[in-house]
Enzyme design. Sequence first.
Site, PDB file in Angstrom:
ATOM      1  N   GLU A 177      38.109  45.506  39.238  1.00  0.00           N
ATOM      2  CA  GLU A 177      38.802  44.305  39.707  1.00  0.00           C
ATOM      3  C   GLU A 177      39.290  43.450  38.551  1.00  0.00           C
ATOM      4  O   GLU A 177      40.469  43.076  38.489  1.00  0.00           O
ATOM      5  CB  GLU A 177      37.886  43.478  40.608  1.00  0.00           C
ATOM      6  N   SER A 232      43.929  43.242  46.411  1.00  0.00           N
ATOM      7  CA  SER A 232      43.444  42.824  45.100  1.00  0.00           C
ATOM      8  C   SER A 232      44.547  42.933  44.060  1.00  0.00           C
ATOM      9  O   SER A 232      44.569  42.178  43.087  1.00  0.00           O
ATOM     10  CB  SER A 232      42.271  43.704  44.660  1.00  0.00           C
ATOM     11  N   ASP A 236      43.210  42.677  37.500  1.00  0.00           N
ATOM     12  CA  ASP A 236      43.749  41.320  37.566  1.00  0.00           C
ATOM     13  C   ASP A 236      44.339  40.884  36.227  1.00  0.00           C
ATOM     14  O   ASP A 236      45.454  40.356  36.158  1.00  0.00           O
ATOM     15  CB  ASP A 236      42.654  40.336  37.985  1.00  0.00           C
TER      16      ASP A 236
END
Length: 637
Positions: free
Chosen positions: A303, A552, A307
Amino acid sequence: MRLQGIAWALSLVALASAVPSRQRRSDLVVHERRAAEPLDWVRSRRLEPTAILPMRLGLAQSNLDKLEDMLMSVSHPLSPSYGKHFSPQDVVNTFAPSGETVARVTEWLVESGIAKERLRMSASKGWIAFNATVEEAEALIDAEYHVYTHESGAEQIGCQSYSVPESIRPHIELIKPSVHFLHRVPSPDQLQKRAFERPSTHIRTGPKTDGRKVTITPSLENCDETITLDCLRALYSIDHTPVSTDKNTFGILEFTPQAFLQSDLDMFFANFSPSQVGTKPILISIDGGVDQTDDQGFDTNGESDLDLQYAFGLTNPQPILLLQTGDLVEGASFNNWLDAVDGSFCTFEGGDDPTQDGIYPDPLPGGFKGPESCGILTPPFVVSASYGSDEASATRAYAARQCAEYGKLGLLGTTVLYSSGDDGVAGNGGVCLNANGQPARNGKRFNPDFPASCPFVTAVGATQVNPGSTVNDPEGACEQVIFSGGGFSNFFEIPDYQTAAVNSFLKNHPPPFTSAQFNNSGKARGFPDLSANGANYAVAVAGEFVLVFGTSCSAPVVGSMITLINDARLAAGKGPVGFINPAIYSEKFSSAFHDITTGGNKGCNTPGFTSTEGWDPVTGVGTPNFTALLPLFLELP
């Protein structure tokens, strides 16, 4: 969490004060009931009457009924007050509980046997705190506290409902600890490593991967198979180099132990943005948050790597704030990062809900011993959060209090983006609800995501370049590996800015489902608000490139575009755009979005909703056309 040595210390020493007598049931009304009965937990025993509970009473705030109107006044493009955001002190003064509320609740507690000298109040007057024995608490709010046990050995406490006098109910939003329950448990490995269940385990985290590895740098021609920075620039016409980086702020929210690896960032940059090799985020440690490197792999690095790689790449050379939240022992919740950007929301001595929020200082071995992070930084102009939970896992009061805080951030000029979920109309892990709104393995009712369902955040869904298509062809809703989360809230009413769009969808494209499956009243908040690509991202994770899927992916991409828009506005002597929903739903802005009209978000053994003309609960108003969106926002004051 285990009852031995837990962070908020259930003591077996009784308080010296008198125990309040049980109030007559006729004087009391139920204030909250548990939102959802826990699966796989057994109610094992009553909690010892002499154990100590850290009681926290959240007082009713002033002017919350005016919050939406205030937010519209600074956020709607036709408002004469557009962009005139509040100061932090304005927010505190506007929403502080009234003197009457403080006085009435204090009087009730004292008359019930809680000595006044035991009561403490937060600086914002939002909370009253006191320690009480279980016996005292149960008598005060007519509750029964039980210990719940999971087969893993994890334990936690709670009551199924609690009551307060009818005359007091308007003055109290919620009481903690009480009915809130942490439904998910850590893995056996996490139980071994951590002294008790981390509150953040109720948070949906992590994008998905189909296991494929990318061995060569992809080209623009195969964006249907591999998404890169160039694919996104082509899809959304992104063409802006930041010039106001010293004024602009962009925050990426991560929850420990999720953390990035610098070697992964450099591997990505070397392939797709060579000038950024060595670039790293500015770490903002919230409640002991650390960018740990001991645990490596997709589950702990996927994650954060995703990002940061795409946010950095799309906003180069904009610095990025990494809002790393929670220590390695306890973790954190959404409320913990909200505390950090708004000291008035912060409580004291663990005033957050112990079953939902990280409680700091953390007395457990290896835990963060510093004070709770309260108001440690100015809210960034944009915050992207690729996390979420099931709306049904929270009580209405808990969700409403948190949602109001997002509205306050909008008043301050912050854009808050949350991914809308990866399980279509189902909840985390594909769990749906039964007829009573409870999570059930064979449930048929749709399970909305939170905070995406809060009307004061911008919920971001996922699209895909359809197989065999190019970046010049229309995208569809994401139907590879994940399905874009979307639907209608069971908690929140439809906001004014969305009413026309939702009414049009329900009238012109009525879903083939009944009220037994979703909130089809026409009065419910719909989500997501907009979308961006969420399939086949090339991400460097733990030393190799893998393909990543999920909303996400979508949230930081939209966050990057809003950050670039803010940069242009700052360069023009203007302020950040703040809460963008009223603008993106307005007629003037409709031409700045690519309408997504194919694909669905299946779940709960149904095809889910279907993308169609205009707003829909799969992809929202569509995907941004940055070149068209930028001048519209630049025209505003």
